[in-house]
Design a protein around this motif. Structure first.
Motif, short mmCIF file in Angstrom:
data_model
loop_
_atom_site.label_atom_id
_atom_site.label_comp_id
_atom_site.label_asym_id
_atom_site.label_seq_id
_atom_site.Cartn_x
_atom_site.Cartn_y
_atom_site.Cartn_z
N LEU A 1 5.48 -1.73 6.29
CA LEU A 1 4.79 -2.18 7.49
C LEU A 1 5.59 -1.72 8.70
O LEU A 1 6.79 -1.95 8.79
N GLN B 1 6.55 -4.25 2.75
CA GLN B 1 5.34 -5.06 2.70
C GLN B 1 5.06 -5.53 1.29
O GLN B 1 4.70 -6.67 1.05
N TYR C 1 -1.12 1.13 5.14
CA TYR C 1 0.32 0.97 5.03
C TYR C 1 0.99 2.30 4.64
O TYR C 1 0.47 3.07 3.83
#
Length: 431
Positions: free
Chosen positions: A255, A266, A200
């Motif tokens: 994300l 996220q 991420y």
């Protein structure tokens, strides 16, 4: 004067829409430092003369740089300015261009006692933060794995001032003061983006909000040197002032959405709200002189300095230093009272400036220089009315930095000012 009020409302709405659309294109890495890029803070009239403004006053334009000038107002004057242009920034390896546009100022000057006491209410942007920078890097994972990274730096926002001022004349001496409220916020984001979706991206957000009262004092002294000529001395300034500030910090994972090309939250790693502190706005002092022949010409010189070395944000310094600038410029009107020949009544302006910029990057000074031209275009007034309008134009070519500094910047700026004057308070003689 109903047409003036309608024009004002339409003009203000259009200018705000245009300014908001254009500012999104700006990209200045210099705005990462301090409070952001400093706006050119003169009236369009003064910009055309290289920024000469300390000893300038006029019955039908509002010089908010020196509040003592308000004492010269003769008509209620609505003054609005916009600016736009392009900048090119280069280092030893690359060069890029961006455009910008914004509202320069919005103000209303009111003569309480003609040529003796005047008021001004205004709004202007002081600084602007707008940058979007990407920098490639390499990250180490699990001690042995190395992956290419992209560091992305983004910033937006700025500082504004809402103010009211007054200027009063006592014989040849005029004194004035601006009092107001500084406000605004700046948001910066630092993102680390990985080449694979298995890791991420991360984002570190810092939002700082500013709010505080401020002041600025000014004076002008006018001495008559001939029947149709005078010499004016002007000065203005303020001491170091502390602004109230509040910081919010957010750390999150992101994300990537391949269909939209955007990042979405996220997970929130950390959020800190409510850190309060102060930001020190530096002291500034300026002085100038102007020689004027009535309705013919004027020529002047200014010197100003701002102690940006005293700037602190929550107790921290930045890559700033004390700045100074010398400006020279003037104006000529071929024949202000001509009944024919429009171009005889146009004010033609010329100016230049040189100084030291407030930024000091990698231990290198940033010289600053510029050249300006301008014009004041009178608009035909309605017969038998007190209305008087002027469209002021200024074009500026500016340069800061050298081959020894981190970046060199060229700026091409066009400024447009609209001055709408009228007698708003007329006692009725007949019912």
């Amino acid at each position: 004067m109903h047409w003036t009020k309608v024009s004002i409302l339409c003009l203000v709405g259009c200018l705000f829409l245009l300014a908001n659309k254009a500012i999104a294109q700006d990209n200045s890495p210099y705005s990462r430092y301090g409070l952001g890029d400093l706006n050119n803070n003169q009236n369009t009239v003064n910009r055309g003369m290289g920024g000469v403004s300390q000893a300038y006053s006029d019955p039908q334009s509002v010089n908010f740089i020196n509040p003592a000038s308000y004492s010269s107002l003769l008509l209620t004057t609505f003054d609005i300015g916009i600016e736009g242009g392009s900048r090119s920034i280069a280092d030893k390896n690359a060069k890029f261009n961006s455009g910008f546009g914004t509202l320069s100022y919005l103000q209303l000057g009111i003569p309480v006692i003609k040529n003796k006491w005047g008021l001004n209410i205004g709004l202007r942007p002081v600084t602007r933060v707008s940058y979007n920078i990407q920098e490639p890097s390499t990250g180490n994972f699990f001690d042995t794995l190395k992956l290419p990274l992209t560091n992305k730096y983004e910033g937006s926002g700025g500082l504004y001032q809402l103010y009211a001022g007054t200027g009063v004349r006592f014989g040849n001496l005029s004194v004035g003061v601006n009092l107001g409220y500084s406000f605004g916020n700046v948001e910066t984001n630092t993102r680390i983006i990985y080449p694979t979706s298995d890791i991420y991206a991360s984002n570190h957000l810092n939002r700082t909000s500013y709010s505080s009262f401020f002041y600025k004092l000014g004076l002008q002294y006018r001495a008559k040197v001939a029947k149709d000529m005078d010499l004016t001395f002007g000065a203005s300034g303020s001491l170091k002032q502390n602004m109230h500030a509040r910081q919010e910090k957010l750390t999150e994972t992101l994300l990537y959405n391949s269909s939209t090309g955007n990042f979405t939250n996220q997970d929130t790693v950390q959020y800190i709200k409510g850190d309060r502190g102060t930001v020190t706005f530096p002291s500034e002092f300026a002085g100038g002189i102007m020689l004027r022949k009535y309705d013919k010409w004027m020529i002047g010189m200014d010197f100003n300095t701002t102690q940006w070395g005293d700037y602190r944000s929550f107790g921290n310094k930045d890559s700033l230093q004390n700045a100074w600038k010398v400006s020279v410029g003037g104006q000529i009107v071929p024949n202000a009272t001509a009944l024919s020949g429009y171009w005889n009544r146009v004010a033609y302006r010329l100016g230049a400036y040189y100084g030291l910029d407030y930024l000091k990057l990698n231990g290198k000074d940033m010289p600053l220089m510029g050249f300006t031209v301008g014009a004041g275009l009178p608009v035909r007034r309605l017969p038998y009315s007190n209305q008087y309008s002027m469209i002021n134009l200024a074009f500026e070519v500016a340069h800061r930095g050298t081959n020894e500094t981190a970046l060199k910047e060229n700026i091409y700026r066009v400024s447009v000012g609209f001055t709408l004057s009228d007698k708003w308070f007329i006692k009725r003689k007949y019912e």
